[in-house]
Write a protein that holds these residues in place. Structure first.
Motif, PDB file in Angstrom:
ATOM      1  N   ALA A  96       0.802  -1.219   0.000  1.00  0.00           N
ATOM      2  CA  ALA A  96       0.000   0.000   0.000  1.00  0.00           C
ATOM      3  C   ALA A  96       0.840   1.276   0.000  1.00  0.00           C
ATOM      4  O   ALA A  96       0.332   2.341  -0.323  1.00  0.00           O
ATOM      5  CB  ALA A  96      -0.945   0.000   1.199  1.00  0.00           C
ATOM      6  N   PHE A  97       2.108   1.172   0.354  1.00  0.00           N
ATOM      7  CA  PHE A  97       2.969   2.355   0.329  1.00  0.00           C
ATOM      8  C   PHE A  97       3.218   2.763  -1.119  1.00  0.00           C
ATOM      9  O   PHE A  97       3.292   1.911  -2.010  1.00  0.00           O
ATOM     10  CB  PHE A  97       4.308   2.071   1.023  1.00  0.00           C
ATOM     11  CG  PHE A  97       4.193   2.019   2.512  1.00  0.00           C
ATOM     12  CD1 PHE A  97       4.272   3.178   3.267  1.00  0.00           C
ATOM     13  CD2 PHE A  97       4.000   0.807   3.155  1.00  0.00           C
ATOM     14  CE1 PHE A  97       4.161   3.131   4.645  1.00  0.00           C
ATOM     15  CE2 PHE A  97       3.887   0.747   4.530  1.00  0.00           C
ATOM     16  CZ  PHE A  97       3.960   1.920   5.279  1.00  0.00           C
ATOM     17  N   PRO A  98       3.384   4.053  -1.367  1.00  0.00           N
ATOM     18  CA  PRO A  98       3.615   4.474  -2.755  1.00  0.00           C
ATOM     19  C   PRO A  98       4.974   3.998  -3.266  1.00  0.00           C
ATOM     20  O   PRO A  98       5.979   4.114  -2.570  1.00  0.00           O
ATOM     21  CB  PRO A  98       3.561   5.995  -2.702  1.00  0.00           C
ATOM     22  CG  PRO A  98       3.371   6.381  -1.289  1.00  0.00           C
ATOM     23  CD  PRO A  98       3.286   5.155  -0.445  1.00  0.00           C
ATOM     24  N   PRO A  99       5.000   3.464  -4.479  1.00  0.00           N
ATOM     25  CA  PRO A  99       6.284   3.056  -5.064  1.00  0.00           C
ATOM     26  C   PRO A  99       7.031   4.303  -5.543  1.00  0.00           C
ATOM     27  O   PRO A  99       6.461   5.385  -5.625  1.00  0.00           O
ATOM     28  CB  PRO A  99       5.863   2.182  -6.248  1.00  0.00           C
ATOM     29  CG  PRO A  99       4.530   2.735  -6.646  1.00  0.00           C
ATOM     30  CD  PRO A  99       3.876   3.191  -5.363  1.00  0.00           C
ATOM     31  N   PRO A 100       8.303   4.171  -5.872  1.00  0.00           N
ATOM     32  CA  PRO A 100       9.035   5.327  -6.406  1.00  0.00           C
ATOM     33  C   PRO A 100       8.458   5.732  -7.762  1.00  0.00           C
ATOM     34  O   PRO A 100       8.002   4.891  -8.531  1.00  0.00           O
ATOM     35  CB  PRO A 100      10.475   4.826  -6.543  1.00  0.00           C
ATOM     36  CG  PRO A 100      10.386   3.347  -6.500  1.00  0.00           C
ATOM     37  CD  PRO A 100       9.131   2.988  -5.784  1.00  0.00           C
ATOM     38  N   ALA A 115      11.312   9.005  -4.438  1.00  0.00           N
ATOM     39  CA  ALA A 115      10.396   8.558  -3.390  1.00  0.00           C
ATOM     40  C   ALA A 115      10.637   9.387  -2.140  1.00  0.00           C
ATOM     41  O   ALA A 115      11.786   9.729  -1.839  1.00  0.00           O
ATOM     42  CB  ALA A 115      10.620   7.080  -3.081  1.00  0.00           C
ATOM     43  N   THR A 116       9.562   9.690  -1.429  1.00  0.00           N
ATOM     44  CA  THR A 116       9.733  10.422  -0.173  1.00  0.00           C
ATOM     45  C   THR A 116      10.367   9.530   0.890  1.00  0.00           C
ATOM     46  O   THR A 116      11.103  10.011   1.735  1.00  0.00           O
ATOM     47  CB  THR A 116       8.377  10.967   0.341  1.00  0.00           C
ATOM     48  OG1 THR A 116       7.463   9.883   0.435  1.00  0.00           O
ATOM     49  CG2 THR A 116       7.832  12.033  -0.600  1.00  0.00           C
ATOM     50  N   ASP A 117      10.097   8.238   0.846  1.00  0.00           N
ATOM     51  CA  ASP A 117      10.708   7.269   1.758  1.00  0.00           C
ATOM     52  C   ASP A 117      11.258   6.132   0.897  1.00  0.00           C
ATOM     53  O   ASP A 117      10.530   5.178   0.592  1.00  0.00           O
ATOM     54  CB  ASP A 117       9.678   6.747   2.760  1.00  0.00           C
ATOM     55  CG  ASP A 117      10.275   5.809   3.803  1.00  0.00           C
ATOM     56  OD1 ASP A 117      11.352   5.217   3.549  1.00  0.00           O
ATOM     57  OD2 ASP A 117       9.656   5.645   4.869  1.00  0.00           O
ATOM     58  N   PRO A 118      12.517   6.239   0.484  1.00  0.00           N
ATOM     59  CA  PRO A 118      13.077   5.233  -0.438  1.00  0.00           C
ATOM     60  C   PRO A 118      12.996   3.800   0.082  1.00  0.00           C
ATOM     61  O   PRO A 118      12.765   2.874  -0.693  1.00  0.00           O
ATOM     62  CB  PRO A 118      14.528   5.674  -0.626  1.00  0.00           C
ATOM     63  CG  PRO A 118      14.516   7.130  -0.310  1.00  0.00           C
ATOM     64  CD  PRO A 118      13.470   7.312   0.756  1.00  0.00           C
ATOM     65  N   PHE A 119      13.157   3.610   1.381  1.00  0.00           N
ATOM     66  CA  PHE A 119      13.098   2.254   1.929  1.00  0.00           C
ATOM     67  C   PHE A 119      11.694   1.676   1.790  1.00  0.00           C
ATOM     68  O   PHE A 119      11.511   0.572   1.281  1.00  0.00           O
ATOM     69  CB  PHE A 119      13.542   2.230   3.397  1.00  0.00           C
ATOM     70  CG  PHE A 119      13.390   0.876   4.016  1.00  0.00           C
ATOM     71  CD1 PHE A 119      14.273  -0.151   3.701  1.00  0.00           C
ATOM     72  CD2 PHE A 119      12.340   0.609   4.883  1.00  0.00           C
ATOM     73  CE1 PHE A 119      14.114  -1.424   4.251  1.00  0.00           C
ATOM     74  CE2 PHE A 119      12.177  -0.657   5.429  1.00  0.00           C
ATOM     75  CZ  PHE A 119      13.067  -1.668   5.115  1.00  0.00           C
ATOM     76  N   GLN A 120      10.679   2.429   2.228  1.00  0.00           N
ATOM     77  CA  GLN A 120       9.297   1.941   2.125  1.00  0.00           C
ATOM     78  C   GLN A 120       8.897   1.762   0.668  1.00  0.00           C
ATOM     79  O   GLN A 120       8.161   0.837   0.332  1.00  0.00           O
ATOM     80  CB  GLN A 120       8.332   2.881   2.837  1.00  0.00           C
ATOM     81  CG  GLN A 120       8.322   2.727   4.338  1.00  0.00           C
ATOM     82  CD  GLN A 120       7.982   1.336   4.816  1.00  0.00           C
ATOM     83  OE1 GLN A 120       8.560   0.866   5.773  1.00  0.00           O
ATOM     84  NE2 GLN A 120       7.071   0.643   4.191  1.00  0.00           N
ATOM     85  N   ALA A 121       9.388   2.641  -0.205  1.00  0.00           N
ATOM     86  CA  ALA A 121       9.091   2.510  -1.629  1.00  0.00           C
ATOM     87  C   ALA A 121       9.703   1.228  -2.180  1.00  0.00           C
ATOM     88  O   ALA A 121       9.089   0.548  -3.012  1.00  0.00           O
ATOM     89  CB  ALA A 121       9.601   3.729  -2.388  1.00  0.00           C
ATOM     90  N   ALA A 122      10.906   0.879  -1.719  1.00  0.00           N
ATOM     91  CA  ALA A 122      11.556  -0.359  -2.170  1.00  0.00           C
ATOM     92  C   ALA A 122      10.746  -1.570  -1.729  1.00  0.00           C
ATOM     93  O   ALA A 122      10.499  -2.487  -2.523  1.00  0.00           O
ATOM     94  CB  ALA A 122      12.981  -0.430  -1.625  1.00  0.00           C
ATOM     95  N   ALA A 124       7.565  -1.608  -1.009  1.00  0.00           N
ATOM     96  CA  ALA A 124       6.303  -1.590  -1.748  1.00  0.00           C
ATOM     97  C   ALA A 124       6.499  -2.165  -3.151  1.00  0.00           C
ATOM     98  O   ALA A 124       5.635  -2.902  -3.647  1.00  0.00           O
ATOM     99  CB  ALA A 124       5.753  -0.164  -1.824  1.00  0.00           C
ATOM    100  N   THR A 125       7.609  -1.849  -3.780  1.00  0.00           N
ATOM    101  CA  THR A 125       7.896  -2.369  -5.125  1.00  0.00           C
ATOM    102  C   THR A 125       7.971  -3.898  -5.100  1.00  0.00           C
ATOM    103  O   THR A 125       7.405  -4.571  -5.963  1.00  0.00           O
ATOM    104  CB  THR A 125       9.210  -1.764  -5.661  1.00  0.00           C
ATOM    105  OG1 THR A 125       9.058  -0.343  -5.732  1.00  0.00           O
ATOM    106  CG2 THR A 125       9.566  -2.317  -7.021  1.00  0.00           C
TER     107      THR A 125
END
Length: 191
Positions: A96-100, A115-122, A124-125
């Motif tokens: 559910a977190f936004p991807p980059p 991405a605003t949060d690169p770790f969470q975007a990773a 999420a991907t």
């Protein structure tokens, strides 16, 4: 001699490459994300982050939890078992977190992922790839390596869908070599 790679990226899908960070899962498991800095290096080597991030213990734990979530779901698929509800809920939450977002650089004509949060975007991907794979038509092509001590998950995209090993260079070669030695041993006993 070529140095061995720290991580394997040959499962056929990013979401299956993450569970492959536990080698020999069916015998003596070896977690290649255990050494200091390994989770960050995996994210970089998987091209999910541009630079080597400094991960907190909580972030490393989150990556490992996602790995085990994907393993449990994909393993259930290979056994034609029901998907564990808790694992599905966790996968959906991470996805559910936004991807980059891809951005084109006008000067270099290259793509940068923002991405605003690169770790969470990773994460999420990875989770979104897992959802696409587990819920799509390729789910029937997810297999576990036939080498008894390996069990690495991979996507069989061979035309006949009869691939048996995670890698012909590793487990396939070991299996064929073992079968050859067994035939030699049996032929020695018949003479």
């Amino acid at each position: 001699m070529k140095a061995p790679q720290e991580f394997r990226f040959n499962s056929g899908r990013l979401s299956l490459d993450l569970p492959a960070t536990v080698r020999r899962r069916a015998s003596v498991p070896n977690d290649v994300l255990a050494p200091p800095g390994a989770p960050a290096r995996w994210l970089r080597d998987a091209a999910l982050v541009a630079d080597l991030p400094d991960l907190s213990l909580a972030q490393e734990t989150a990556l490992r939890r996602l790995r085990e979530t994907i393993w449990s779901l994909a393993d259930a698929v290979t056994r034609s078992a029901s998907l564990p509800t808790e694992a599905v809920e966790h996968l959906n939450a991470v996805a559910a977190f936004p991807p980059p977002l891809p951005q084109l650089d006008a000067a270099t004509a290259t793509i940068h992922r923002i991405a605003t949060d690169p770790f969470q975007a990773a994460l999420a991907t990875i989770a979104q790839d897992a959802i696409d794979l587990l819920g799509g038509p390729l789910r029937t092509r997810i297999k576990a390596c036939a080498q008894p001590d390996c069990r690495m998950l991979f996507l069989d995209i061979s035309p006949s869908a009869r691939r048996r090993w995670c890698s012909m260079d590793r487990c396939g070669s070991r299996a064929k070599g073992g079968a050859f030695r067994l035939r030699l041993k049996e032929s020695d006993h018949t003479c």
